[in-house]
Scaffold this active site. Structure first.
Site, PDB file in Angstrom:
ATOM      1  N   GLU A  98       0.825  -1.211   0.000  1.00 22.11           N
ATOM      2  CA  GLU A  98       0.000   0.000   0.000  1.00 22.11           C
ATOM      3  C   GLU A  98       0.855   1.256   0.000  1.00 22.11           C
ATOM      4  OE1 GLU A  98      -2.563   1.572  -0.432  1.00 22.11           O
ATOM      5  OE2 GLU A  98      -4.354   0.827   0.556  1.00 22.11           O
ATOM      6  N   ASP A  99       0.279   2.332  -0.476  1.00 19.81           N
ATOM      7  CA  ASP A  99       0.950   3.626  -0.409  1.00 19.81           C
ATOM      8  C   ASP A  99       0.886   4.206   1.009  1.00 19.81           C
ATOM      9  OD1 ASP A  99      -1.814   3.998  -0.518  1.00 19.81           O
ATOM     10  OD2 ASP A  99      -1.786   5.293  -2.276  1.00 19.81           O
ATOM     11  N   ASP A 102      -4.451   5.033   6.341  1.00 20.31           N
ATOM     12  CA  ASP A 102      -5.101   6.219   6.882  1.00 20.31           C
ATOM     13  C   ASP A 102      -6.088   5.761   7.964  1.00 20.31           C
ATOM     14  OD1 ASP A 102      -5.618   9.067   6.717  1.00 20.31           O
ATOM     15  OD2 ASP A 102      -7.422   8.628   5.579  1.00 20.31           O
ATOM     16  N   PHE A 151      -2.515  15.994   4.543  1.00 20.84           N
ATOM     17  CA  PHE A 151      -2.784  15.371   3.247  1.00 20.84           C
ATOM     18  C   PHE A 151      -1.533  15.468   2.377  1.00 20.84           C
ATOM     19  CE2 PHE A 151      -4.415  14.863  -1.017  1.00 20.84           C
ATOM     20  CZ  PHE A 151      -5.248  13.774  -0.854  1.00 20.84           C
ATOM     21  N   ARG A 164       0.829  12.076  -8.716  1.00 22.13           N
ATOM     22  CA  ARG A 164       1.294  10.721  -8.404  1.00 22.13           C
ATOM     23  C   ARG A 164       2.752  10.520  -8.821  1.00 22.13           C
ATOM     24  NH1 ARG A 164      -3.173   7.563  -7.027  1.00 22.13           N
ATOM     25  NH2 ARG A 164      -5.116   8.035  -8.098  1.00 22.13           N
TER      26      ARG A 164
HETATM   27  P1  IMP Z   1      -7.936   3.999   4.450  1.00 19.34           P
HETATM   28  O1  IMP Z   1      -6.758   3.576   5.294  1.00 19.34           O
HETATM   29  O2  IMP Z   1      -8.908   2.909   4.212  1.00 19.34           O
HETATM   30  O3  IMP Z   1      -8.575   5.242   4.993  1.00 19.34           O
HETATM   31  O4  IMP Z   1      -7.487   4.375   2.993  1.00 19.34           O
HETATM   32  C1  IMP Z   1      -6.230   4.736   2.652  1.00 19.34           C
HETATM   33  C2  IMP Z   1      -6.302   5.246   1.225  1.00 19.34           C
HETATM   34  O5  IMP Z   1      -6.780   6.594   1.215  1.00 19.34           O
HETATM   35  C3  IMP Z   1      -4.920   5.283   0.620  1.00 19.34           C
HETATM   36  O6  IMP Z   1      -4.594   4.098  -0.041  1.00 19.34           O
HETATM   37  C4  IMP Z   1      -5.005   6.485  -0.293  1.00 19.34           C
HETATM   38  O7  IMP Z   1      -5.503   6.092  -1.555  1.00 19.34           O
HETATM   39  C5  IMP Z   1      -6.002   7.403   0.362  1.00 19.34           C
HETATM   40  N1  IMP Z   1      -5.303   8.430   1.175  1.00 19.34           N
HETATM   41  C6  IMP Z   1      -5.240   8.506   2.520  1.00 19.34           C
HETATM   42  N2  IMP Z   1      -4.509   9.536   2.937  1.00 19.34           N
HETATM   43  C7  IMP Z   1      -4.071  10.161   1.825  1.00 19.34           C
HETATM   44  C8  IMP Z   1      -3.239  11.335   1.592  1.00 19.34           C
HETATM   45  O8  IMP Z   1      -2.723  12.009   2.496  1.00 19.34           O
HETATM   46  N3  IMP Z   1      -3.011  11.641   0.293  1.00 19.34           N
HETATM   47  C9  IMP Z   1      -3.542  10.931  -0.746  1.00 19.34           C
HETATM   48  N4  IMP Z   1      -4.303   9.841  -0.576  1.00 19.34           N
HETATM   49  C10 IMP Z   1      -4.582   9.462   0.691  1.00 19.34           C
HETATM   50 MG    MG Z   2      -4.610   3.560  -1.978  1.00 20.71          MG
END
Ligand code: IMP
Ligand code: MG
Length: 178
Positions: A98-99, A102, A151, A164
């Site tokens: 994963e990137d 969050d 963010f 990206r």
């Molecule tokens: P979560 O953990 O299910 O809330 O989702 C995480 C996803 O939300 C990541 O894979 C990103 O695609 C997106 N995301 C969360 N924080 C950021 C940010 O700071 N910048 C850009 N995308 C984000």
């Molecule tokens: Mg993602």
């Protein structure tokens, strides 16, 4: 594009070095066992590319487009799979790439999904983590960098499908959101 960035949080060099370190750690931990690295698109593809080019074992790769939406009935929301993997995951060691983590919804749902499909094990690696944003508890096996609740864009991460391709992780100027 670069003029839209307020500050750089993680440099290209730090990202490159950390990807190599994590790749080593992962391979040591699997200890010769085969595994499938699954990148969560779109954001995960840059980290995936850095990670796997530092690996010396016979790693299989796959890609998935998935996200989670919160709702009031279940805390982790619903997993929406827009593009699924093509490798049969039954009996496989799965490494999710994963990137950023969050809220944790996506990963917690994905982990459960892979285990339901008969994965032998599921591990999670992420380049970035925002622990202060967590809503659903999920164990992250490998983390590149923990960051504050800001963010960020770059290294695969977007704002409105842009940025990206930035080679670093940065914070956008406020006026870009407006
Ligand atoms: P979560 O953990 O299910 O809330 O989702 C995480 C996803 O939300 C990541 O894979 C990103 O695609 C997106 N995301 C969360 N924080 C950021 C940010 O700071 N910048 C850009 N995308 C984000
Ligand atoms: Mg993602």
């Amino acid at each position: 594009m670069i003029n839209d960035i307020k500050k750089i949080l993680v440099t290209e060099q730090q990202l490159t070095q950390r990807a190599a370190e994590i790749a080593d750690e992962i391979e040591k931990d699997y200890n010769g066992e085969d595994f499938v690295a699954i990148s969560i698109l779109k954001g995960g593809f840059v980290f995936m590319a850095d990670l796997i080019r530092n690996m010396k074992s016979n790693v299989q790769m796959d890609f998935m487009v998935a996200s989670s939406y919160g709702n009031s009935t279940t805390s982790s929301g619903k997993l929406e799979i827009k593009k699924d993997t093509s490798i049969d995951l039954n009996g496989k060691n799965v490494l999710i790439v994963e990137d950023i983590v969050d809220t944790g919804r996506t990963l917690s749902n994905l982990k459960e999904n892979f285990l339901d499909r008969g994965a032998k094990s599921v591990k999670i690696c992420t380049m970035l983590d925002k622990p202060s944003r967590r809503e659903v508890e999920v164990f992250v096996d490998y983390t590149g960098f923990q960051i504050e609740n800001e963010f960020v864009v770059g290294y695969g991460l977007d704002y409105a499908e842009k940025y990206r391709n930035l080679p670093f992780v940065g914070v956008l100027k406020e006026e870009i959101y407006g």
